[in-house]
Design a protein around this motif. Sequence first.
Motif, PDB file in Angstrom:
ATOM      1  N   ILE A   4       0.854  -1.189   0.000  1.00  0.00           N
ATOM      2  CA  ILE A   4       0.000   0.000   0.000  1.00  0.00           C
ATOM      3  C   ILE A   4       0.894   1.244   0.000  1.00  0.00           C
ATOM      4  O   ILE A   4       1.277   1.735   1.051  1.00  0.00           O
ATOM      5  CB  ILE A   4      -0.934   0.020   1.234  1.00  0.00           C
ATOM      6  CG1 ILE A   4      -1.729  -1.291   1.335  1.00  0.00           C
ATOM      7  CG2 ILE A   4      -1.869   1.229   1.171  1.00  0.00           C
ATOM      8  CD1 ILE A   4      -2.510  -1.432   2.616  1.00  0.00           C
ATOM      9  N   TYR A  10      -6.847   6.234  -2.086  1.00  0.00           N
ATOM     10  CA  TYR A  10      -7.571   4.998  -2.359  1.00  0.00           C
ATOM     11  C   TYR A  10      -9.067   5.183  -2.176  1.00  0.00           C
ATOM     12  O   TYR A  10      -9.501   6.068  -1.439  1.00  0.00           O
ATOM     13  CB  TYR A  10      -7.092   3.900  -1.392  1.00  0.00           C
ATOM     14  CG  TYR A  10      -5.618   3.647  -1.493  1.00  0.00           C
ATOM     15  CD1 TYR A  10      -5.115   2.690  -2.360  1.00  0.00           C
ATOM     16  CD2 TYR A  10      -4.711   4.398  -0.748  1.00  0.00           C
ATOM     17  CE1 TYR A  10      -3.749   2.471  -2.477  1.00  0.00           C
ATOM     18  CE2 TYR A  10      -3.349   4.184  -0.865  1.00  0.00           C
ATOM     19  CZ  TYR A  10      -2.876   3.225  -1.727  1.00  0.00           C
ATOM     20  OH  TYR A  10      -1.525   3.015  -1.850  1.00  0.00           O
ATOM     21  N   HIS A  14     -11.248  -0.507  -4.055  1.00  0.00           N
ATOM     22  CA  HIS A  14      -9.881  -0.996  -4.303  1.00  0.00           C
ATOM     23  C   HIS A  14      -9.218  -0.436  -5.558  1.00  0.00           C
ATOM     24  O   HIS A  14      -8.472  -1.124  -6.242  1.00  0.00           O
ATOM     25  CB  HIS A  14      -9.842  -2.536  -4.296  1.00  0.00           C
ATOM     26  CG  HIS A  14     -10.523  -3.113  -3.097  1.00  0.00           C
ATOM     27  ND1 HIS A  14     -10.003  -2.985  -1.823  1.00  0.00           N
ATOM     28  CD2 HIS A  14     -11.697  -3.774  -2.967  1.00  0.00           C
ATOM     29  CE1 HIS A  14     -10.835  -3.566  -0.968  1.00  0.00           C
ATOM     30  NE2 HIS A  14     -11.869  -4.040  -1.631  1.00  0.00           N
ATOM     31  N   TRP A  16      -6.725   2.901  -6.857  1.00  0.00           N
ATOM     32  CA  TRP A  16      -5.807   3.926  -6.351  1.00  0.00           C
ATOM     33  C   TRP A  16      -5.726   5.058  -7.367  1.00  0.00           C
ATOM     34  O   TRP A  16      -6.061   4.887  -8.535  1.00  0.00           O
ATOM     35  CB  TRP A  16      -4.421   3.350  -6.080  1.00  0.00           C
ATOM     36  CG  TRP A  16      -3.756   2.676  -7.254  1.00  0.00           C
ATOM     37  CD1 TRP A  16      -3.733   1.337  -7.527  1.00  0.00           C
ATOM     38  CD2 TRP A  16      -2.998   3.291  -8.317  1.00  0.00           C
ATOM     39  NE1 TRP A  16      -3.031   1.092  -8.687  1.00  0.00           N
ATOM     40  CE2 TRP A  16      -2.564   2.261  -9.180  1.00  0.00           C
ATOM     41  CE3 TRP A  16      -2.651   4.615  -8.604  1.00  0.00           C
ATOM     42  CZ2 TRP A  16      -1.794   2.523 -10.320  1.00  0.00           C
ATOM     43  CZ3 TRP A  16      -1.900   4.868  -9.746  1.00  0.00           C
ATOM     44  CH2 TRP A  16      -1.475   3.828 -10.583  1.00  0.00           C
ATOM     45  N   THR A  30      -5.634  -1.809  -6.830  1.00  0.00           N
ATOM     46  CA  THR A  30      -4.643  -2.028  -5.782  1.00  0.00           C
ATOM     47  C   THR A  30      -4.066  -3.440  -5.816  1.00  0.00           C
ATOM     48  O   THR A  30      -4.626  -4.355  -6.432  1.00  0.00           O
ATOM     49  CB  THR A  30      -5.254  -1.780  -4.393  1.00  0.00           C
ATOM     50  OG1 THR A  30      -6.261  -2.767  -4.157  1.00  0.00           O
ATOM     51  CG2 THR A  30      -5.826  -0.376  -4.276  1.00  0.00           C
ATOM     52  N   TYR A 122      -6.744   3.004   4.107  1.00  0.00           N
ATOM     53  CA  TYR A 122      -6.983   1.884   3.191  1.00  0.00           C
ATOM     54  C   TYR A 122      -6.521   0.574   3.821  1.00  0.00           C
ATOM     55  O   TYR A 122      -7.190  -0.451   3.707  1.00  0.00           O
ATOM     56  CB  TYR A 122      -6.320   2.116   1.831  1.00  0.00           C
ATOM     57  CG  TYR A 122      -6.621   1.007   0.859  1.00  0.00           C
ATOM     58  CD1 TYR A 122      -7.905   0.846   0.343  1.00  0.00           C
ATOM     59  CD2 TYR A 122      -5.641   0.099   0.479  1.00  0.00           C
ATOM     60  CE1 TYR A 122      -8.201  -0.195  -0.524  1.00  0.00           C
ATOM     61  CE2 TYR A 122      -5.934  -0.946  -0.388  1.00  0.00           C
ATOM     62  CZ  TYR A 122      -7.218  -1.095  -0.882  1.00  0.00           C
ATOM     63  OH  TYR A 122      -7.517  -2.136  -1.727  1.00  0.00           O
TER      64      TYR A 122
END
Length: 130
Positions: A4, A10, A14, A16, A30, A122
């Motif tokens: 991460i 985020y 899911h 980014w 992600t 996140y």
Amino acid sequence: MSEIPADLKYIETHQWVRVSDDGTATVGITDFAQEQLGDVVYIGVPDLGATVNGGEEAGVAESVKSASDVFSPVTGEVIAVNEALEDEPERVNEDPYGEGWMFRVRMTDPGELDGLMDAAAYAEHIADHD
């Protein structure tokens, strides 16, 4: 444990977003998302010039075991798509934050970024799903 990066924002679905110095935003899925999907076999991205809306569907990621909608974290015009994913969708598995990026957006409302999760938030979000 999923990677991460701290320099990204985020959303709960899911994806980014990385904002460049010129104000454009690069979007992808992600590490956690690609792990959940498994081997990615197809990536669908929005058309160049299309308008995507923050929090709304903008593409799809399909794997050998499932398909998942890809949502745009921000609103704006699609100014680039990662054409390499057409022939090499596995880049999303191999390098989700680098070569596996999906599309770039010229944001119309940079203030949307304030409502997105940072890396710590996140990490907490996906801890609830592991």
